[in-house]
Design a protein around this motif. Structure first.
Motif, PDB file in Angstrom:
ATOM      1  N   HIS A   1      46.439  42.157  52.318  1.00 41.40           N
ATOM      2  CA  HIS A   1      45.889  40.798  52.267  1.00 41.40           C
ATOM      3  C   HIS A   1      46.874  39.841  52.925  1.00 41.40           C
ATOM      4  O   HIS A   1      48.085  39.922  52.706  1.00 41.40           O
ATOM      5  N   VAL A   2      46.360  38.921  53.714  1.00 41.20           N
ATOM      6  CA  VAL A   2      47.233  38.058  54.496  1.00 41.20           C
ATOM      7  C   VAL A   2      48.084  37.138  53.624  1.00 41.20           C
ATOM      8  O   VAL A   2      49.173  36.715  54.038  1.00 41.20           O
ATOM      9  N   ASP A   3      47.639  36.846  52.406  1.00 41.07           N
ATOM     10  CA  ASP A   3      48.468  36.018  51.526  1.00 41.07           C
ATOM     11  C   ASP A   3      49.697  36.779  51.037  1.00 41.07           C
ATOM     12  O   ASP A   3      50.725  36.168  50.725  1.00 41.07           O
ATOM     13  N   ASP A   4      49.617  38.115  50.972  1.00 40.60           N
ATOM     14  CA  ASP A   4      50.823  38.901  50.707  1.00 40.60           C
ATOM     15  C   ASP A   4      51.792  38.785  51.883  1.00 40.60           C
ATOM     16  O   ASP A   4      53.013  38.695  51.696  1.00 40.60           O
ATOM     17  N   LEU A   5      51.256  38.791  53.105  1.00 37.77           N
ATOM     18  CA  LEU A   5      52.126  38.594  54.269  1.00 37.77           C
ATOM     19  C   LEU A   5      52.811  37.234  54.210  1.00 37.77           C
ATOM     20  O   LEU A   5      54.014  37.122  54.467  1.00 37.77           O
ATOM     21  N   GLY A   6      52.058  36.190  53.881  1.00 39.03           N
ATOM     22  CA  GLY A   6      52.648  34.860  53.777  1.00 39.03           C
ATOM     23  C   GLY A   6      53.783  34.824  52.771  1.00 39.03           C
ATOM     24  O   GLY A   6      54.841  34.234  53.010  1.00 39.03           O
TER      25      GLY A   6
ATOM     26  N   GLU B   1      30.356  48.460  47.692  1.00 38.79           N
ATOM     27  CA  GLU B   1      30.324  48.095  46.278  1.00 38.79           C
ATOM     28  C   GLU B   1      30.576  46.607  46.091  1.00 38.79           C
ATOM     29  O   GLU B   1      29.899  45.945  45.286  1.00 38.79           O
ATOM     30  N   VAL B   2      31.559  46.067  46.805  1.00 38.33           N
ATOM     31  CA  VAL B   2      31.887  44.639  46.678  1.00 38.33           C
ATOM     32  C   VAL B   2      30.721  43.766  47.136  1.00 38.33           C
ATOM     33  O   VAL B   2      30.371  42.775  46.493  1.00 38.33           O
ATOM     34  N   VAL B   3      30.096  44.158  48.244  1.00 41.95           N
ATOM     35  CA  VAL B   3      28.991  43.373  48.813  1.00 41.95           C
ATOM     36  C   VAL B   3      27.723  43.512  47.972  1.00 41.95           C
ATOM     37  O   VAL B   3      26.905  42.597  47.927  1.00 41.95           O
TER      38      VAL B   3
ATOM     39  N   ASP C   1      40.501  43.699  44.964  1.00 47.99           N
ATOM     40  CA  ASP C   1      40.546  42.266  44.670  1.00 47.99           C
ATOM     41  C   ASP C   1      40.574  41.447  45.959  1.00 47.99           C
ATOM     42  O   ASP C   1      39.901  40.422  46.081  1.00 47.99           O
ATOM     43  N   GLY C   2      41.375  41.901  46.924  1.00 52.56           N
ATOM     44  CA  GLY C   2      41.480  41.182  48.175  1.00 52.56           C
ATOM     45  C   GLY C   2      40.195  41.206  48.978  1.00 52.56           C
ATOM     46  O   GLY C   2      39.797  40.191  49.580  1.00 52.56           O
ATOM     47  N   VAL C   3      39.513  42.356  48.975  1.00 55.36           N
ATOM     48  CA  VAL C   3      38.232  42.459  49.684  1.00 55.36           C
ATOM     49  C   VAL C   3      37.191  41.558  49.028  1.00 55.36           C
ATOM     50  O   VAL C   3      36.415  40.880  49.711  1.00 55.36           O
ATOM     51  N   ALA C   4      37.172  41.516  47.705  1.00 53.58           N
ATOM     52  CA  ALA C   4      36.223  40.659  46.992  1.00 53.58           C
ATOM     53  C   ALA C   4      36.463  39.187  47.318  1.00 53.58           C
ATOM     54  O   ALA C   4      35.512  38.420  47.556  1.00 53.58           O
ATOM     55  N   GLU C   5      37.720  38.783  47.346  1.00 52.84           N
ATOM     56  CA  GLU C   5      38.036  37.387  47.680  1.00 52.84           C
ATOM     57  C   GLU C   5      37.636  37.069  49.119  1.00 52.84           C
ATOM     58  O   GLU C   5      37.089  36.002  49.403  1.00 52.84           O
ATOM     59  N   THR C   6      37.920  38.003  50.023  1.00 48.06           N
ATOM     60  CA  THR C   6      37.594  37.783  51.427  1.00 48.06           C
ATOM     61  C   THR C   6      36.085  37.722  51.633  1.00 48.06           C
ATOM     62  O   THR C   6      35.587  36.916  52.427  1.00 48.06           O
ATOM     63  N   TYR C   7      35.353  38.558  50.907  1.00 45.26           N
ATOM     64  CA  TYR C   7      33.895  38.522  51.017  1.00 45.26           C
ATOM     65  C   TYR C   7      33.355  37.185  50.528  1.00 45.26           C
ATOM     66  O   TYR C   7      32.439  36.606  51.132  1.00 45.26           O
ATOM     67  N   GLN C   8      33.904  36.668  49.451  1.00 41.87           N
ATOM     68  CA  GLN C   8      33.478  35.360  48.951  1.00 41.87           C
ATOM     69  C   GLN C   8      33.718  34.282  49.998  1.00 41.87           C
ATOM     70  O   GLN C   8      32.868  33.403  50.228  1.00 41.87           O
TER      71      GLN C   8
END
Length: 310
Positions: A214-219, A254-256, A295-302
């Protein structure tokens, strides 16, 4: 790093740069220098020199780059090597010559040889041939690493480099023609669900393994390294674990909320069997990724539904 010091984030509108800005703001940095491409063309040496002479930032995060997928790299190789070399050369030199305390250069995992050992340690740089489809971009990024090392060696300039793995998150590129696999799958599964399709077709066997962060981990890692690391050796930034493309597709479905089948198109290529970063150097410094893939995929999908799908 003094939170009130001038901090310049080059490329603040990009996926990585915007995450660095979010993290800096979260830790109380309140004097950020941000310029769009229209306001400051980083390939223009005179403009970059004038900006640094006027603003004299104390810290510099160099996240600006000309980026694109395989097709773009094949169509515009001259632009990819020219523009990235120009951006890096102009910013690194101007930062040093105008008294910046420290600079962080953001590279890419594509710097490693096509057949690098897995997981890929920093030590395998320049030990084999590059992947031909993105060698122009990779060579520019390798030059950026070497320039940081050279300015440290000759001038004592505190320039560090980090190499992130595959990134995803808010602000990603969801264009099916040139996006990376994770955002492409999010859009593909979303549109299939909206149409009521019975199946989604994925390329290849689904067995290649990839690492996603997740890009926020990179930040968070970028700010951590700016505050806690100073050495000529560059640092891999990743999560240290991977999944198969098939597993990724199942997770995205599953997330979608897609209820149909996943079908593999075996006539399509798989690509490199595995790309995983060795993150032992980063782990030894005391940093570890925190955002789980689901969790990161779910946030990105939102984010996709709210900002892009409309």
């Amino acid at each position: 790093m003094n939170p009130h010091a001038k901090i310049y984030v080059a490329g603040h509108r990009g996926l990585a740069g915007s995450a660095i800005v979010r993290r800096l703001q979260a830790v109380g940095c309140d004097n950020l220098l941000l310029r769009t491409h229209t306001e400051l063309d980083l390939t223009n040496q005179a403009a970059v020199d004038a900006f640094f002479a006027a603003e004299r930032p104390e810290y510099v995060f160099l996240a600006a780059a000309k980026v694109g997928g395989i097709q773009a790299n094949n169509l515009y190789p001259a632009e990819f090597i020219r523009d990235n070399l120009a951006i890096q050369t102009n910013v690194i030199h101007a930062a040093w010559s105008n008294g910046a305390s420290k600079l962080l250069f953001l590279g890419s995992s594509c710097i490693y040889p096509k057949f690098a050992p897995q997981p890929m340690p920093e030590s395998c740089l320049l030990t084999g041939e590059l992947e031909p489809t993105n060698e122009w971009y990779a060579i520019a990024k390798i030059a950026g690493i070497k320039m940081c090392q050279a300015y440290r060696k000759q001038y004592g300039f505190d320039a560090i480099s980090l190499m992130p793995t595959n990134l995803y998150g808010p602000g990603d590129n969801f264009n099916l023609e040139n996006s990376h696999v994770l955002p492409a799958l999010l859009r593909k599964f979303h549109e299939a669900k909206e149409r009521g399709d019975a199946e989604v077709v994925m390329w290849g066997t689904g067995t290649p393994r990839r690492e996603f962060m997740h890009v926020d981990d990179l930040g968070d890692a970028a700010v951590f390294l700016m505050q806690n690391y100073s050495d000529e050796a560059f640092v891999n930034v990743g999560v240290g674990e991977d999944v198969t493309i098939r597993e990724l597709g199942q997770l995205v479905g599953e997330v979608v909320g897609f209820r149909g089948k996943i079908v593999q198109d075996l006539s399509k290529p798989d690509g490199t069997p595995r790309k995983l970063m060795d993150v032992d150097r980063l782990s030894a410094l005391g940093w570890k990724a925190r955002i789980a893939l689901r969790d990161g995929v779910a946030e990105t999908y939102q984010w996709f539904v709210e900002h892009y799908a409309k």
